[in-house]
Design an enzyme around this catalytic site. Sequence first.
Site, PDB file in Angstrom:
ATOM      1  CB  SER A   1      -2.239 -38.899   2.045  1.00 31.48           C
ATOM      2  OG  SER A   1      -1.638 -38.278   3.220  1.00 31.48           O
TER       3      SER A   1
ATOM      4  CG  ASP B   1       3.022 -34.021  -0.747  1.00 28.01           C
ATOM      5  OD1 ASP B   1       2.599 -33.108   0.065  1.00 28.01           O
ATOM      6  OD2 ASP B   1       2.511 -35.140  -1.059  1.00 28.01           O
TER       7      ASP B   1
ATOM      8  CG  HIS C   1      -0.838 -33.948   0.223  1.00 28.13           C
ATOM      9  ND1 HIS C   1      -0.045 -35.000   0.273  1.00 28.13           N
ATOM     10  CD2 HIS C   1      -1.869 -34.356   0.973  1.00 28.13           C
ATOM     11  CE1 HIS C   1      -0.246 -36.005   1.050  1.00 28.13           C
ATOM     12  NE2 HIS C   1      -1.589 -35.710   1.350  1.00 28.13           N
TER      13      HIS C   1
END
Length: 222
Positions: free
Chosen positions: A118, A168, A200
């Site tokens: 991320s 995601d 995610h």
Amino acid sequence: MTAERVLNGPELHPAAGTPVRRLVVLLHGYGADGTDLIDLARFWQVLLPDAAFLAPNAPEPLPFQGFGGRQWFALDERTPTEYRIGAEASQPVLDRYLDEALAEFALDDSALALFGFSQGAMMALQCGLRRKMPPAAILAYSGLLPGADRLGGVQKQTPVLIVHGKDDDVVPSYHAAAAHRALSETGIDADLHELPGLAHSIDDRGVTLGGRFLQKAFSSQP
């Protein structure tokens, strides 16, 4: 962890006590810390028995009291400009940390791999593509490429693995395809895997892909 390093966090060293010959640095996402990723090292340690795994905590606490966690840079607007400016601002701290860690183990960047998840993936790409000496590998999971329109002058020798869940809903998967396209057009060897049914997160497929990628990248180094 040595007192000299600018960042700190959990570490995992070779189980057999052998000298450290490879260094894998794991960069966590927004609102997490190094403990969020260090368990990945337990899977990859078997494949890389001479590697040390470091998971530094990002330099800034979240601005919200009581939430805990850390950030590599603030996220307010979540725009491409904010991502680029934030990653650029945080890069010198990460560069210094990497220089210190490599010096501690008497290694250079050819023995270094950067993994990021991320926001950590943004930092792995921002920093890894601009190191003076190319790292062995960059692995970017569930993130995006900051400054995709400003890749002039980046080094092109380091292979990049991009892994992203198709489901995601935090960082939509179109960012993975956009990063892959920008890197490939720049002449960088980028490998893209969009994983169906994954949100995610990192699952067994991503762990396996990452382990194989690290093995291959390090095997090509002296």
